[in-house]
Design an enzyme around this catalytic site. Structure first.
Site, PDB file in Angstrom:
ATOM      1  N   GLU A  60     -99.362 131.866  34.268  1.00 28.91           N
ATOM      2  CA  GLU A  60     -98.455 132.814  35.032  1.00 28.91           C
ATOM      3  C   GLU A  60     -98.062 133.772  34.080  1.00 28.91           C
ATOM      4  OE1 GLU A  60     -94.454 131.888  35.913  1.00 28.91           O
ATOM      5  OE2 GLU A  60     -94.534 133.010  37.765  1.00 28.91           O
ATOM      6  N   ARG A  93     -90.667 139.491  37.898  1.00 26.09           N
ATOM      7  CA  ARG A  93     -89.651 139.019  38.698  1.00 26.09           C
ATOM      8  C   ARG A  93     -88.408 139.836  38.721  1.00 26.09           C
ATOM      9  NH1 ARG A  93     -90.661 136.079  41.389  1.00 26.09           N
ATOM     10  NH2 ARG A  93     -91.242 134.016  40.285  1.00 26.09           N
ATOM     11  N   HIS A 156     -85.348 131.751  44.438  1.00 25.03           N
ATOM     12  CA  HIS A 156     -84.967 131.139  43.539  1.00 25.03           C
ATOM     13  C   HIS A 156     -83.234 131.010  43.726  1.00 25.03           C
ATOM     14  CE1 HIS A 156     -88.904 132.746  42.202  1.00 25.03           C
ATOM     15  NE2 HIS A 156     -88.845 131.773  41.474  1.00 25.03           N
ATOM     16  N   LYS A 182     -92.742 129.264  47.943  1.00 26.68           N
ATOM     17  CA  LYS A 182     -92.251 128.925  46.547  1.00 26.68           C
ATOM     18  C   LYS A 182     -90.624 128.892  46.798  1.00 26.68           C
ATOM     19  CE  LYS A 182     -92.182 129.716  41.632  1.00 26.68           C
ATOM     20  NZ  LYS A 182     -92.066 130.674  40.564  1.00 26.68           N
ATOM     21  N   SER A 279     -87.231 104.860  25.544  1.00 26.12           N
ATOM     22  CA  SER A 279     -87.931 104.036  26.764  1.00 26.12           C
ATOM     23  C   SER A 279     -89.008 104.695  27.282  1.00 26.12           C
ATOM     24  CB  SER A 279     -86.727 103.593  27.645  1.00 26.12           C
ATOM     25  OG  SER A 279     -85.642 102.979  27.108  1.00 26.12           O
ATOM     26  N   LYS A 333     -74.392 100.231  33.674  1.00 27.21           N
ATOM     27  CA  LYS A 333     -74.834  98.924  33.645  1.00 27.21           C
ATOM     28  C   LYS A 333     -74.304  98.098  34.553  1.00 27.21           C
ATOM     29  CE  LYS A 333     -76.878  99.029  29.050  1.00 27.21           C
ATOM     30  NZ  LYS A 333     -76.880  98.387  27.677  1.00 27.21           N
ATOM     31  N   ASN A 358     -79.026  95.757  32.956  1.00 28.85           N
ATOM     32  CA  ASN A 358     -79.768  96.647  32.405  1.00 28.85           C
ATOM     33  C   ASN A 358     -81.279  96.930  32.932  1.00 28.85           C
ATOM     34  OD1 ASN A 358     -81.397  94.929  31.046  1.00 28.85           O
ATOM     35  ND2 ASN A 358     -81.626  95.865  29.276  1.00 28.85           N
ATOM     36  N   ASP A 374     -80.642  92.851  27.727  1.00 33.05           N
ATOM     37  CA  ASP A 374     -80.059  93.080  26.371  1.00 33.05           C
ATOM     38  C   ASP A 374     -79.712  91.970  25.726  1.00 33.05           C
ATOM     39  OD1 ASP A 374     -80.019  95.701  26.399  1.00 33.05           O
ATOM     40  OD2 ASP A 374     -78.205  95.891  27.453  1.00 33.05           O
ATOM     41  N   ALA A 399     -66.511  95.381  21.977  1.00 34.77           N
ATOM     42  CA  ALA A 399     -66.469  94.682  23.353  1.00 34.77           C
ATOM     43  C   ALA A 399     -66.957  95.413  24.464  1.00 34.77           C
ATOM     44  CB  ALA A 399     -64.720  94.349  23.287  1.00 34.77           C
ATOM     45  N   ASN A 421     -62.497  94.197  17.904  1.00 36.77           N
ATOM     46  CA  ASN A 421     -62.585  95.466  18.838  1.00 36.77           C
ATOM     47  C   ASN A 421     -61.389  96.285  18.374  1.00 36.77           C
ATOM     48  OD1 ASN A 421     -64.100  96.920  20.390  1.00 36.77           O
ATOM     49  ND2 ASN A 421     -62.677  96.717  21.890  1.00 36.77           N
ATOM     50  N   TYR A 485     -79.777 101.336  16.768  1.00 36.83           N
ATOM     51  CA  TYR A 485     -81.031 101.529  16.392  1.00 36.83           C
ATOM     52  C   TYR A 485     -81.562 102.998  16.263  1.00 36.83           C
ATOM     53  CZ  TYR A 485     -82.186 102.837  21.168  1.00 36.83           C
ATOM     54  OH  TYR A 485     -82.165 103.258  22.724  1.00 36.83           O
TER      55      TYR A 485
HETATM   56  P1  NAP Z   1     -69.846 100.891  25.257  1.00 34.64           P
HETATM   57  O1  NAP Z   1     -69.926  99.751  26.313  1.00 34.64           O
HETATM   58  O2  NAP Z   1     -69.470 102.210  25.524  1.00 34.64           O
HETATM   59  O3  NAP Z   1     -69.043 100.093  24.019  1.00 34.64           O
HETATM   60  C1  NAP Z   1     -68.718 100.749  22.762  1.00 34.64           C
HETATM   61  C2  NAP Z   1     -67.974 100.168  21.809  1.00 34.64           C
HETATM   62  O4  NAP Z   1     -68.015 100.487  20.481  1.00 34.64           O
HETATM   63  C3  NAP Z   1     -66.623  99.645  22.384  1.00 34.64           C
HETATM   64  O5  NAP Z   1     -66.266  98.338  21.829  1.00 34.64           O
HETATM   65  C4  NAP Z   1     -65.909 100.598  21.679  1.00 34.64           C
HETATM   66  O6  NAP Z   1     -64.543 100.240  21.216  1.00 34.64           O
HETATM   67  C5  NAP Z   1     -66.462 100.647  20.486  1.00 34.64           C
HETATM   68  N1  NAP Z   1     -66.255 101.948  19.588  1.00 34.64           N
HETATM   69  C6  NAP Z   1     -66.848 103.280  19.748  1.00 34.64           C
HETATM   70  N2  NAP Z   1     -66.363 104.084  19.022  1.00 34.64           N
HETATM   71  C7  NAP Z   1     -65.559 103.534  18.081  1.00 34.64           C
HETATM   72  C8  NAP Z   1     -64.993 104.046  16.846  1.00 34.64           C
HETATM   73  N3  NAP Z   1     -64.952 105.166  16.488  1.00 34.64           N
HETATM   74  N4  NAP Z   1     -64.063 103.081  16.277  1.00 34.64           N
HETATM   75  C9  NAP Z   1     -64.118 101.681  16.647  1.00 34.64           C
HETATM   76  N5  NAP Z   1     -64.848 101.221  17.886  1.00 34.64           N
HETATM   77  C10 NAP Z   1     -65.539 102.094  18.442  1.00 34.64           C
HETATM   78  O7  NAP Z   1     -71.414 100.989  24.593  1.00 34.64           O
HETATM   79  P2  NAP Z   1     -72.451  99.808  24.455  1.00 34.64           P
HETATM   80  O8  NAP Z   1     -73.308  99.881  25.668  1.00 34.64           O
HETATM   81  O9  NAP Z   1     -71.918  98.490  24.319  1.00 34.64           O
HETATM   82  O10 NAP Z   1     -73.509 100.257  23.149  1.00 34.64           O
HETATM   83  C11 NAP Z   1     -72.928 100.035  22.058  1.00 34.64           C
HETATM   84  C12 NAP Z   1     -73.952 100.385  21.028  1.00 34.64           C
HETATM   85  O11 NAP Z   1     -75.184  99.282  21.249  1.00 34.64           O
HETATM   86  C13 NAP Z   1     -74.631 101.706  21.185  1.00 34.64           C
HETATM   87  O12 NAP Z   1     -74.145 102.739  20.697  1.00 34.64           O
HETATM   88  C14 NAP Z   1     -76.062 101.490  20.785  1.00 34.64           C
HETATM   89  O13 NAP Z   1     -76.329 102.034  19.595  1.00 34.64           O
HETATM   90  C15 NAP Z   1     -76.296 100.138  20.774  1.00 34.64           C
HETATM   91  N6  NAP Z   1     -77.275  99.500  21.729  1.00 34.64           N
HETATM   92  C16 NAP Z   1     -78.394  98.851  21.272  1.00 34.64           C
HETATM   93  C17 NAP Z   1     -79.259  98.472  22.204  1.00 34.64           C
HETATM   94  C18 NAP Z   1     -80.559  97.815  21.654  1.00 34.64           C
HETATM   95  O14 NAP Z   1     -81.430  97.406  22.422  1.00 34.64           O
HETATM   96  N7  NAP Z   1     -80.754  97.684  20.135  1.00 34.64           N
HETATM   97  C19 NAP Z   1     -79.241  98.549  23.518  1.00 34.64           C
HETATM   98  C20 NAP Z   1     -77.888  99.279  23.810  1.00 34.64           C
HETATM   99  C21 NAP Z   1     -77.054  99.843  23.069  1.00 34.64           C
HETATM  100  P3  NAP Z   1     -63.245 100.529  22.372  1.00 34.64           P
HETATM  101  O15 NAP Z   1     -63.350  99.121  23.385  1.00 34.64           O
HETATM  102  O16 NAP Z   1     -61.960 100.226  21.656  1.00 34.64           O
HETATM  103  O17 NAP Z   1     -63.468 101.682  23.166  1.00 34.64           O
END
Ligand code: NAP
Length: 539
Positions: A60, A93, A156, A182, A279, A333, A358, A374, A399, A421, A485
């Site tokens: 184009e 355009r 558009h 279009k 992914s 999730k 997930n 997971d 957590a 946590n 990761y």
């Molecule tokens: P989430 O549900 O948002 O949970 C985040 C967690 O991290 C909470 O416990 C939070 O604490 C804590 N947090 C965040 N920032 C913080 C800080 N500055 N200081 C202290 N604690 C902190 O996220 P999620 O889904 O569990 O994912 C968490 C991590 O897992 C992701 O960042 C990713 O890198 C990793 N992950 C890996 C895979 C894999 O296949 N390897 C898959 C998914 C995710 P609060 O409760 O106090 O907020």
């Protein structure tokens, strides 16, 4: 029925070798079109050469980008493109519809009629301007002189979806039946894309229907599946002419543009953000290797439960889109498991216990199933390195969603789990559910553990100089697992290595959970070394 007829006709055409038809306009195919958007003729020629090299199927010429545009410059460029044998659309355009220069409509109309006489296969003109009799009669005359060339009548919308896209489409069709309508609009949310999909599904013939913006990205990728006459790809981010345009390299390599057809089954990762997810790369590489007619998309679903549910409703009520499965990430999730439960779908015991999914699959009868890979992914990553978890003191930091999956898996074994946590209340709630202990982050200096697992986002790119625990607390006899990761070697893992501890990378869990998803999506075993290589290249 109409749709099925077009599909069959298109299938037949798709089996043709396009290269044999270079220089001819094949009806009923979707041209991967690269806009040439340069300020001068020399730069434009460079872009044309690059687009040909990158396997563009049409070009184009955005003449509105050319500085001090003249008829001579337009002719020079058309002649240059004609040498490539690629079909060319000439566009100048209107500024009101996203044009670059502010050329008067008289000049733009004359440049387009000149472009037709110079051999442009198509010209794109705004239908609002075509309503002017004096302009439309000039264009019609030029089209009569060049009967093989065609008119694209465009509209558009930059402020969001059309009020009634079908009405505008019908209006253009009636205004000039030989034109290619279009209709392009900004999708403010992925749910806005379904108007465009419905229009493509319900109409036949050549038409271009696309959505702009990050949320509109999938409309550009599946344009070929749905039979839009063209889809636009940029050469790179600098020459992109609309928001959400994907680079041609990604179309060809990541999304296997040549393989896309109307029957293709769709998968994708639902989340916000999803742009940086590995992914799409790993699943598409797996589909390609196994020669499967499946495509995996990034599905940016902004918002919370309401928007997630609406997206799922949109997808499940249109089985002609052929969506068959989803990976689900932050923040959906919990929405994912709830949606499947509300629709009477299947959810296994452990996923129910985790309370988050997930993965969602849709079978041929439209039944939904939710999983949590997971948990199995994390447990595979751990048990590949540690044979026996019995009585192992395990400190889980975080957590959130991943922590839930990890704690559910660990408490299914005889590991002794403590959750640390930032928000103590969340740790206590989780510990209560899974019958383990909880503590605040302030208790980490007194940590006494065989295994430390980071399930927080601390250390994740771009804040790679952060670690959830200090170096001094890591001992030689510990196993340290970081679920983060990106980057692969987080500061926590680097510190653990230098302390002589055994480490487990988040990538191991990521590959293991993706392996389970691939199996659920395809019924086949994943090539995990290909997945790992692709993920590593992506990171
Ligand atoms: P989430 O549900 O948002 O949970 C985040 C967690 O991290 C909470 O416990 C939070 O604490 C804590 N947090 C965040 N920032 C913080 C800080 N500055 N200081 C202290 N604690 C902190 O996220 P999620 O889904 O569990 O994912 C968490 C991590 O897992 C992701 O960042 C990713 O890198 C990793 N992950 C890996 C895979 C894999 O296949 N390897 C898959 C998914 C995710 P609060 O409760 O106090 O907020």
């Amino acid at each position: 029925m109409q749709y099925i007829r077009t599909v069959t006709a298109k299938k037949a055409l798709f089996s043709f070798d396009f290269k044999r038809y270079r220089g001819y306009i094949c009806p009923a195919m979707t041209y991967l079109t690269v806009p040439i958007a340069a300020g001068d003729v020399r730069q434009a020629k460079k872009q044309i050469d690059a687009a040909v090299k990158a396997r563009a199927e049409m070009l184009e010429l955005r003449l509105d980008y050319i500085d001090k545009l003249t008829h001579e410059k337009a002719v020079k460029l058309i002649e240059y493109v004609k040498k490539t044998s690629l079909p060319v659309i000439a566009t100048c355009r209107d500024k009101l519809e996203g044009g670059c220069g502010n050329y008067p409509v008289e000049l733009r109309t004359n440049v387009l009629t000149t472009a037709l006489d110079a051999g442009a296969d198509f010209i794109d003109f705004e239908y609002q301007n075509f309503l002017s009799k004096s302009l439309s009669s000039r264009i019609e005359k030029a089209l009569n002189r060049n009967p093989k060339s065609r008119l694209i009548l465009s509209s558009h919308h930059f402020s969001g979806p059309f009020d009634n896209i079908k009405r505008d489409y019908n209006f253009i069709r009636t205004l000039y039946p030989k034109a290619i309508p279009k209709l392009v609009y900004l999708a403010e949310h992925i749910n806005d894309c379904f108007d465009a999909f419905d229009l493509l599904c319900e109409t036949t013939g050549d038409r271009i229907v696309l959505c702009m913006g990050r949320a509109g990205l999938i409309s550009r990728i599946i344009a070929k599946k749905l039979g839009s006459f063209v889809t636009f790809a940029s050469l790179d981010s600098e020459t992109s002419t609309a928001s959400g345009q994907l680079a041609i390299e990604q179309f060809n390599d990541l999304y296997r543009y040549n393989s896309i057809d109307t029957d293709m089954k769709l998968f994708g990762i639902i989340g916000s953000p999803v742009e940086h997810s590995a992914s799409p790369a790993i699943h598409n590489a797996g589909f390609a290797k196994a020669d499967l007619n499946k495509l995996y998309l990034p599905l940016l679903v902004d918002g919370q439960k309401e928007q997630f549910n609406k997206f799922m409703d949109n997808v499940t009520s249109r089985n002609w889109l052929n969506f068959k499965g989803f990976s689900v990430t932050i923040p959906h999730k919990i929405n994912a498991i709830n949606y499947v439960l509300e629709k009477g779908g299947k959810v296994d015991r452990l996923t129910k216990k985790i309370g988050a999914a997930n993965t969602i699959t849709i079978d041929d009868d439209g039944h939904l199933t939710a999983y949590n890979s997971d948990c199995s992914g994390a447990m595979k990553a751990i048990t590949d390195k540690i044979e026996n978890l019995n009585d192992k003191k395990t400190a889980v930091m975080g957590a959130g969603g991943v922590a839930r999956a990890v704690v559910a898996g660990l408490t299914d074994t005889d590991a002794i789990v403590t959750i640390y946590n930032r928000t103590l209340l969340k740790a206590e709630k989780l510990a209560d559910e899974f019958k383990c202990k909880a503590a605040g982050l302030d208790k980490i200096p007194q940590i006494d553990a065989d295994i430390i697992i980071n399930c927080t986002s601390i250390g994740m790119s771009p804040k790679i100089d952060k670690s959830p625990i200090t170096k001094e607390l890591i001992k030689k006899n510990m196993v340290v697992f970081d679920t983060v990761y990106n980057p692969r070697q987080t500061l926590l893992l680097k510190n653990a290595k230098s302390a002589g501890a055994m480490t487990i990378e988040g990538l191991d869990m990521f590959i293991a959970q993706a392996e389970t998803q691939f199996d659920l999506f395809t019924g086949q075993k994943a090539d995990t070394s290909l997945m790992r290589k692709t993920a590593e290249a992506n990171l």
